[in-house]
Each structure stands twice: as structure tokens, then as C-alpha cells.
Design an enzyme around this catalytic site. Structure first.
Site, PDB file in Angstrom:
ATOM      1  N   VAL A   1     -20.783   6.815  -4.176  1.00 15.36           N
ATOM      2  CA  VAL A   1     -21.032   7.386  -2.711  1.00 15.36           C
ATOM      3  C   VAL A   1     -19.477   7.760  -2.151  1.00 15.36           C
ATOM      4  O   VAL A   1     -18.620   7.061  -2.145  1.00 15.36           O
ATOM      5  CB  VAL A   1     -21.594   6.072  -1.673  1.00 15.36           C
ATOM      6  CG1 VAL A   1     -21.602   6.769  -0.316  1.00 15.36           C
ATOM      7  CG2 VAL A   1     -22.601   5.546  -2.074  1.00 15.36           C
TER       8      VAL A   1
ATOM      9  N   HIS B   1     -15.303   2.706   0.158  1.00 11.46           N
ATOM     10  CA  HIS B   1     -15.801   1.666   0.458  1.00 11.46           C
ATOM     11  C   HIS B   1     -15.219   0.438  -0.522  1.00 11.46           C
ATOM     12  O   HIS B   1     -15.000   0.651  -1.871  1.00 11.46           O
ATOM     13  CB  HIS B   1     -17.426   1.521   0.048  1.00 11.46           C
ATOM     14  CG  HIS B   1     -17.854   2.188  -1.126  1.00 11.46           C
ATOM     15  ND1 HIS B   1     -17.935   3.553  -1.277  1.00 11.46           N
ATOM     16  CD2 HIS B   1     -18.282   1.348  -2.155  1.00 11.46           C
ATOM     17  CE1 HIS B   1     -18.170   3.825  -2.161  1.00 11.46           C
ATOM     18  NE2 HIS B   1     -18.690   2.729  -3.126  1.00 11.46           N
TER      19      HIS B   1
ATOM     20  N   HIS C   1     -15.679  -2.968  -2.322  1.00 10.87           N
ATOM     21  CA  HIS C   1     -16.956  -4.122  -2.571  1.00 10.87           C
ATOM     22  C   HIS C   1     -16.485  -5.710  -2.442  1.00 10.87           C
ATOM     23  O   HIS C   1     -15.261  -5.767  -2.857  1.00 10.87           O
ATOM     24  CB  HIS C   1     -17.645  -3.806  -4.240  1.00 10.87           C
ATOM     25  CG  HIS C   1     -18.249  -2.539  -4.358  1.00 10.87           C
ATOM     26  ND1 HIS C   1     -19.639  -2.550  -4.526  1.00 10.87           N
ATOM     27  CD2 HIS C   1     -17.643  -1.237  -4.657  1.00 10.87           C
ATOM     28  CE1 HIS C   1     -19.958  -1.131  -4.783  1.00 10.87           C
ATOM     29  NE2 HIS C   1     -18.839  -0.657  -4.966  1.00 10.87           N
TER      30      HIS C   1
END
Ligand code: DGP
Length: 122
Positions: free
Chosen positions: A101, A105, A107
Site C-alpha cells: 500500500v 504505514h 506495522h
């Protein structure tokens, strides 16, 4: 942010077009549960700004955004009580990093031993 794809799935989550299971939110960051969890705690922390990679965020993000992101990651580990037993933070970047994506981001993985960091290949 010329190469930022405003149609990516996390941009759509930020615009409220797709639901998410929010764990924490502040002025510049959102944390929500991964749709395909790989551990009891699998939360994604994203900046609200249009940053594709860690290096984009490091270069173009403001001090307030950087601070909010760090605080959001800490809030997630507190919310899910994974600090005592430990957890892993992962940021995949670009093709070699296997980033699926194209919105930065992190995790947050915990709640069980997550094993060695990388599998040997070949
Ligand atoms: P990465 O490979 O690092 O780009 O990880 C992308 C993660 O995003 C992957 O673990 C699955 C998760 N994901 C993809 N689409 C959605 C979605 O619509 N909602 C949520 N919550 N997570 C998603």
C-alpha cells in the site's frame, strides 16, 4: 507530493470512504487494526499527510507530524498491553521492501513471539 496516489486504500480510509477498526488517533496520525492480522496485535500506524514512504515522511514531514507519529505508535503498544512481553515494528518501503500500500504505514506486531526477523532465502 507528485508521486502520491490519492486513490490508495489508506488515503480512502483517511477520507472516511472505507471503515476501519481504530485503535488510536491524534492530530497527525491514525492507528487501526490490519485487515489480515498476522499476530494477536497487528495494528497499522499511518500519518494523516500524503507520504508514500519513510524517506518521504522523514524529508517532508513536519516536526509536529513526526512527533505525533511516534506518540501514536507508543499509544498503540500501551493500548494493546504489548510492552512488557515485547513487539515488533516494521515499515516496508518500495519494491525491495515489499510495500503493497503506497501510503507510509508502520506495522505493530505483538501478542505472541513473532519469530526471527527475516527468513533465509536461497
Ligand atoms: P504492506 O505489505 O507493508 O504494504 O502492508 C499492507 C497491509 O495493509 C497488509 O498487512 C494488509 C493491510 N490492508 C490492506 N488493505 C487494508 C484495508 O482495507 N484495511 C485494513 N485495515 N488493512 C488493510
Amino acid at each position: 507530493m507528485a508521486d502520491y496516489d490519492k486513490g490508495n486504500i489508506f488515503a480512502r480510509i483517511l477520507r472516511g470512504e472505507i471503515p476501519n477498526d481504530t485503535v488510536f488517533e491524534n492530530a497527525h496520525a491514525l492507528a487501526f487494526r490490519d485487515i489480515q492480522p498476522q499476530a494477536p496485535t497487528h495494528v497499522l500506524v499511518i500519518p494523516k499527510g500524503p507520504y508514500r514512504t519513510w524517506h518521504d515522511f522523514a524529508r517532508d514531514g513536519t516536526a509536529a507530524e513526526h512527533s505525533a507519529f511516534v506518540q501514536a505508535v507508543a499509544a498503540v503498544t500501551t493500548a494493546d498491553s504489548v510492552e512488557a512481553d515485547g513487539y515488533r515494528l516494521i515499515v516496508n518501503n518500495g519494491d525491495n521492501g515489499h510495500q503493497d500500500v503506497p501510503h507510509l504505514h508502520m506495522h505493530v506486531l505483538g501478542g505472541r513471539p513473532v519469530g526471527p526477523m527475516l527468513k533465509r532465502q536461497g
